[in-house]
Write an enzyme that holds these catalytic residues in place. Sequence first.
Site, mmCIF file in Angstrom:
data_model
loop_
_atom_site.group_PDB
_atom_site.id
_atom_site.type_symbol
_atom_site.label_atom_id
_atom_site.label_comp_id
_atom_site.label_asym_id
_atom_site.label_seq_id
_atom_site.Cartn_x
_atom_site.Cartn_y
_atom_site.Cartn_z
ATOM 1 N N ARG A 59 0.854 -1.189 0.000
ATOM 2 C CA ARG A 59 0.000 0.000 0.000
ATOM 3 C C ARG A 59 0.892 1.242 0.000
ATOM 4 O O ARG A 59 1.689 1.435 0.916
ATOM 5 C CB ARG A 59 -0.899 0.005 1.235
ATOM 6 C CG ARG A 59 -1.691 1.278 1.378
ATOM 7 C CD ARG A 59 -2.680 1.263 2.543
ATOM 8 N NE ARG A 59 -3.334 2.548 2.604
ATOM 9 C CZ ARG A 59 -3.267 3.387 3.641
ATOM 10 N NH1 ARG A 59 -2.627 3.052 4.735
ATOM 11 N NH2 ARG A 59 -3.860 4.553 3.586
ATOM 12 N N HIS B 248 -2.856 10.871 0.616
ATOM 13 C CA HIS B 248 -2.351 10.664 1.976
ATOM 14 C C HIS B 248 -1.718 11.982 2.431
ATOM 15 O O HIS B 248 -0.527 12.064 2.683
ATOM 16 C CB HIS B 248 -1.357 9.497 1.999
ATOM 17 C CG HIS B 248 -1.118 8.903 3.353
ATOM 18 N ND1 HIS B 248 -1.226 7.551 3.620
ATOM 19 C CD2 HIS B 248 -0.760 9.456 4.525
ATOM 20 C CE1 HIS B 248 -0.938 7.308 4.894
ATOM 21 N NE2 HIS B 248 -0.651 8.451 5.464
ATOM 22 N N GLU C 4 -7.375 8.420 6.085
ATOM 23 C CA GLU C 4 -7.668 9.096 7.351
ATOM 24 C C GLU C 4 -8.133 10.540 7.178
ATOM 25 O O GLU C 4 -7.458 11.482 7.610
ATOM 26 C CB GLU C 4 -6.439 9.054 8.266
ATOM 27 C CG GLU C 4 -5.971 7.656 8.587
ATOM 28 C CD GLU C 4 -4.900 7.625 9.683
ATOM 29 O OE1 GLU C 4 -4.448 8.694 10.114
ATOM 30 O OE2 GLU C 4 -4.536 6.509 10.116
ATOM 31 N N ASN D 112 -7.504 1.735 9.911
ATOM 32 C CA ASN D 112 -6.211 1.947 10.574
ATOM 33 C C ASN D 112 -6.465 1.965 12.066
ATOM 34 O O ASN D 112 -7.286 2.757 12.550
ATOM 35 C CB ASN D 112 -5.590 3.287 10.163
ATOM 36 C CG ASN D 112 -5.166 3.308 8.705
ATOM 37 O OD1 ASN D 112 -5.249 2.296 8.003
ATOM 38 N ND2 ASN D 112 -4.700 4.452 8.247
ATOM 39 N N TYR E 18 -4.488 1.850 15.950
ATOM 40 C CA TYR E 18 -3.245 1.872 16.732
ATOM 41 C C TYR E 18 -3.481 1.685 18.222
ATOM 42 O O TYR E 18 -2.695 1.046 18.907
ATOM 43 C CB TYR E 18 -2.504 3.198 16.494
ATOM 44 C CG TYR E 18 -1.920 3.272 15.100
ATOM 45 C CD1 TYR E 18 -0.674 2.717 14.830
ATOM 46 C CD2 TYR E 18 -2.618 3.860 14.051
ATOM 47 C CE1 TYR E 18 -0.126 2.755 13.559
ATOM 48 C CE2 TYR E 18 -2.076 3.898 12.767
ATOM 49 C CZ TYR E 18 -0.831 3.345 12.529
ATOM 50 O OH TYR E 18 -0.301 3.370 11.260
ATOM 51 N N GLU F 23 -3.514 -0.114 8.101
ATOM 52 C CA GLU F 23 -2.351 0.292 8.909
ATOM 53 C C GLU F 23 -2.508 -0.247 10.322
ATOM 54 O O GLU F 23 -3.590 -0.147 10.909
ATOM 55 C CB GLU F 23 -2.235 1.819 9.034
ATOM 56 C CG GLU F 23 -1.706 2.532 7.833
ATOM 57 C CD GLU F 23 -1.634 4.040 8.052
ATOM 58 O OE1 GLU F 23 -1.425 4.474 9.206
ATOM 59 O OE2 GLU F 23 -1.800 4.766 7.069
HETATM 60 C C1 FCB Z 1 -1.434 7.267 10.653
HETATM 61 C C2 FCB Z 1 -0.982 7.763 9.303
HETATM 62 C C3 FCB Z 1 0.353 7.229 8.875
HETATM 63 C C4 FCB Z 1 1.316 7.107 10.023
HETATM 64 C C5 FCB Z 1 0.702 6.413 11.206
HETATM 65 C C6 FCB Z 1 1.615 6.243 12.387
HETATM 66 O O1 FCB Z 1 -2.299 8.180 11.223
HETATM 67 O O2 FCB Z 1 -1.916 7.419 8.322
HETATM 68 O O3 FCB Z 1 0.812 8.023 7.839
HETATM 69 O O4 FCB Z 1 1.873 8.314 10.322
HETATM 70 O O5 FCB Z 1 -0.433 7.109 11.612
#
Ligand code: FCB
Length: 480
Positions: free
Chosen positions: A84, A128, A173, A302, A304, A378
């Site tokens: 990607r 992006h 995002e 995405n 985290y 992500e």
């Molecule tokens: C996301 C972004 C990516 C990267 C990660 C850690 O928000 O899409 O570009 O910076 O965080």
Amino acid sequence: MTSSTTNDRTRHFPPTFLWGAATASYQIEGASTVDGRGPSIWDTFSHTPGAVWNDDNGDVACDHYHRMDEDLDLMADLDIGAYRFSVAWPRIIPDGTGQVNQRGLDFYRRLVDGLRDRDIEPTLTLYHWDLPQPLEDRGGWTVRDTAEAFAAFVEVVARTFGDDVERWITLNEPWCSSWLGYGSGHHAPGIRDIGMAAAANHHLLLAHGLAVPILRETIAQAKVGITLNLSDHRPGSEDPLDVAAARRADGNLNRLFLDPIFHGRYPEDMLAHYSKFSPGFSVVHEGDLELISRPIDFLGVNYYSPVTVVDESRATEARTAGYIVATGDQFPDLCLRGLETPGRDRTAMDWEIQAAGLTALLVHIRDEYSTLPIYITENGAAFDDYVDPNGRVLDFNRVAYLQEHISAVHDAIDAGVNVQGYFVWSLLDNFEWAFGYSRRFGIVWVDFPTGTRLPKESFHWYRDAIASNTVQYAQSPGSR
Ligand code: FCB
């Protein structure tokens, strides 16, 4: 979808499961003035003193522009099924509208061909965050024209790569582009105005809605999706004020995007909340939500970290209950405070590690929004890596993070969620936006002064996972 278990801990993924790695143009390419590329809002922002950590910028970054072959070989070695990447709009249409820069297209042509030669499926993100600066000068995402300009850009990219790229992601995002870019000012273009952020939120979604039919009409076999940064929101207690605070946080991050895309409407509570800001959602035209809710083929997620919040009036109670309470919030209008759970591991971004939140989020999307295929576009972690005296980067904390989160994806598949692939963030250490080069997310170490690449322990671990199509199950601590 099938998955099976052969011993206590080995989790098999479905045979068609897609393993990938992700990057983004501004974060890796460098060559910011080479071959006709125009300036983007991130060039301007990162060259603004004090905007980015250490005043770092993406002028050189990983110099992927000149090291593409080496990076392709790393991907081949990793044996990913898909890569990607994003295309830089200012490389392809330097002024944002009008003249197309053939040399920009040539660069991505070499990339797409290089991926195909190595049997890696290109997964192309059209935006992006690197908006051409001339468009920002005319209002950026706060004005409708930018969505129209995006549609024209998409047509150029779709015509050029339609035969070779099947999986297309319109936006990465849009929450970050709008709320961090125009609301809190932490990201380019660095504006702090809630009403402008809400307008940008809508115009980004409109841009997505305009892009979908262009991709479909240009590319018969196109699979079209959008990538959202979503989180599992939890109240710090069962107090109704905290439950309402978690709902507001969820409204801003998740529902302002998921509701229009899947239900064709903005959430009423959020419209009411933002009605006091101008222009806010007054920029919505009749018919826009029909465009935004046009059917897509997959959702990119995405993830985290989970988010736990309380109402700002209840900060003292949360402290008494043992939480560490954030002193402020980037969006004061939401009247909430983020909580840290003491004892919970955190990454170098200070993000709490909680893989169970990913499973919960995926189940929630399935239950509330859609059974469409989902790709985790992500997921990954920054840690304070270093090259040891033996020339290795033993990032076992990242291995543990990936193992827990990929296990959490497997849990979601077991729960019947249609997750079809996983892309690690990131292939390379890179320019981490406002944090510059101070945060390393790569499974490959990059020595920025020389550009030398060094696969970390996590690279080897991920390669084994891909080769075996399994992970050894690891449950995240603190699962609820
Ligand atoms: C996301 C972004 C990516 C990267 C990660 C850690 O928000 O899409 O570009 O910076 O965080």
